[in-house]
Design an enzyme around this catalytic site. Structure first.
Site, PDB file in Angstrom:
ATOM      1  N   LYS A  53      65.243  13.987  22.534  1.00  0.00           N
ATOM      2  CA  LYS A  53      65.949  13.758  23.915  1.00  0.00           C
ATOM      3  C   LYS A  53      67.090  13.154  23.574  1.00  0.00           C
ATOM      4  O   LYS A  53      68.097  13.442  24.130  1.00  0.00           O
ATOM      5  CB  LYS A  53      64.969  13.072  24.776  1.00  0.00           C
ATOM      6  CG  LYS A  53      64.030  14.009  25.219  1.00  0.00           C
ATOM      7  CD  LYS A  53      62.638  13.186  26.006  1.00  0.00           C
ATOM      8  CE  LYS A  53      61.456  13.945  26.384  1.00  0.00           C
ATOM      9  NZ  LYS A  53      60.403  13.345  26.902  1.00  0.00           N
ATOM     10  N   GLN A  97      57.980   7.584  28.115  1.00  0.00           N
ATOM     11  CA  GLN A  97      57.367   8.638  27.418  1.00  0.00           C
ATOM     12  C   GLN A  97      55.745   8.487  27.481  1.00  0.00           C
ATOM     13  O   GLN A  97      55.384   7.271  27.185  1.00  0.00           O
ATOM     14  CB  GLN A  97      57.687   8.453  25.884  1.00  0.00           C
ATOM     15  CG  GLN A  97      57.544   9.647  25.051  1.00  0.00           C
ATOM     16  CD  GLN A  97      57.844  11.236  25.645  1.00  0.00           C
ATOM     17  OE1 GLN A  97      59.130  11.016  25.962  1.00  0.00           O
ATOM     18  NE2 GLN A  97      57.113  12.156  25.297  1.00  0.00           N
ATOM     19  N   ASP A 120      61.944  12.543  35.409  1.00  0.00           N
ATOM     20  CA  ASP A 120      60.896  13.339  35.062  1.00  0.00           C
ATOM     21  C   ASP A 120      60.251  13.898  36.122  1.00  0.00           C
ATOM     22  O   ASP A 120      59.527  14.710  36.069  1.00  0.00           O
ATOM     23  CB  ASP A 120      60.002  12.230  34.199  1.00  0.00           C
ATOM     24  CG  ASP A 120      59.830  12.514  32.640  1.00  0.00           C
ATOM     25  OD1 ASP A 120      60.186  13.855  32.387  1.00  0.00           O
ATOM     26  OD2 ASP A 120      59.415  11.707  32.015  1.00  0.00           O
TER      27      ASP A 120
END
Ligand code: GUN
Length: 287
Positions: A53, A97, A120
């Site tokens: 990322k 994460q 997200d």
């Protein structure tokens, strides 16, 4: 016949090329889109995903920062960290994460991310907006699958789609996106009775169970688009998907490889959502 391979690297590059003029336009306003990734513990797979990322951010010209907390960190410590990032004007998108260590409630942690920075799209606001048909930030993996289908020119409307997997990260939002595009969608899981009978009917089959080789050729309709979301590590260390690649490749019309398929698109969509967040927060587009 062999399937047309849907190469995630190629399609992600196409996404990045579309993002570049938007990043340049933000730059003219003095805004550099910024993504913060919060990592808890030392899960080796998570470390690789976060590195990918960060690399993608650099490639497209985004600012990125990684905040790492110890595996034993308390929920309060993590929530305080998120609160600080939520108030940082240089950061437009925040992700935590997953997976998180057991002592942390992932749902509560995700809901602590500011709604307008939740790139997200796992918080209830964004999941609800998706259900209502007004998505703002859509979870990146299913969004990436839709981008792959569209890039390949695969018709969605009027087709039968089967999603194997029911997670909040992939299965549920995947089903909603396919429904919103006019597919007839069946959502199964690895324990669905007579799974093969249902999957064999699918024009579009999305496998997201985390079980290596679950989808065998007999479960696939000839000419179907088969999208493999699984990332499974075999005992020899190799990475493989949920689909028996060699056998299904001889039967499907389109197929995504693992690695080099959907995973690349998850990252690309995260970058896209972060650019969109920067546009909204800088007033370039309506919030
Ligand atoms: N772990 C596996 N997939 C994802 C994802 O899309 N976002 C985050 N934050 N963690 C993940």
């Amino acid at each position: 016949m062999t399937a047309i391979l849907l190469d995630g690297a190629v399609i992600a590059r196409h996404t990045f090329s579309e993002l570049e003029p938007r990043v340049r336009a933000l730059g003219k306003l003095g805004v550099r889109p910024g993504l913060a990734a919060v990592c808890v513990g030392d899960d080796p797979a998570s470390a690789i995903y976060v590195r990918n990322k960060v690399r993608a951010c650099t490639e497209v010209g985004l600012h990125s920062e990684v905040h790492t907390l110890g595996a034993n960190c308390t929920e309060n410590a993590l929530l305080e960290k998120l609160e600080r990032i939520n108030h940082n004007p240089d950061i437009h998108g925040v992700i935590v994460q997953l997976p998180l260590p057991r002592q942390l409630d992932a749902g509560r942690v995700q809901r602590a991310i500011a709604v307008d920075k939740d790139v997200d799209g796992f918080g209830w606001h964004h999941l609800g907006a998706l259900v209502a048909g007004h998505p703002v930030y859509t979870p990146c993996t299913p969004l990436g699958v839709m981008a792959m289908l569209d890039y390949a020119g695969i018709t969605i409307e009027g087709r039968r789609a089967v999603v194997v997997g029911r997670s909040v990260i992939v299965g549920k939002p995947m089903a909603l996106l396919l429904i919103s595009r006019g597919a007839t969608v069946t959502v199964c899981n690895s324990k669905t009775p007579d799974l093969a009978r249902l999957t064999a009917d699918a024009d579009i089959l999305v496998a997201a169970t985390g079980r290596a080789g679950l989808i065998t050729a007999d479960m696939v309709k000839t000419g179907a688009a088969v999208i493999d979301v699984g990332i499974n590590r075999l005992p020899d260390g190799k990475i493989t998907g949920d689909v028996d690649f060699a056998a299904v490749n001889a039967k499907a019309g389109w197929l995504t490889p693992v690695p080099g398929g959907v995973g690349r698109m998850t990252v690309a969509m995260l970058i896209a959502n972060t650019v969109t967040a920067a546009e909204r927060q800088s007033g370039m587009t309506p919030a």
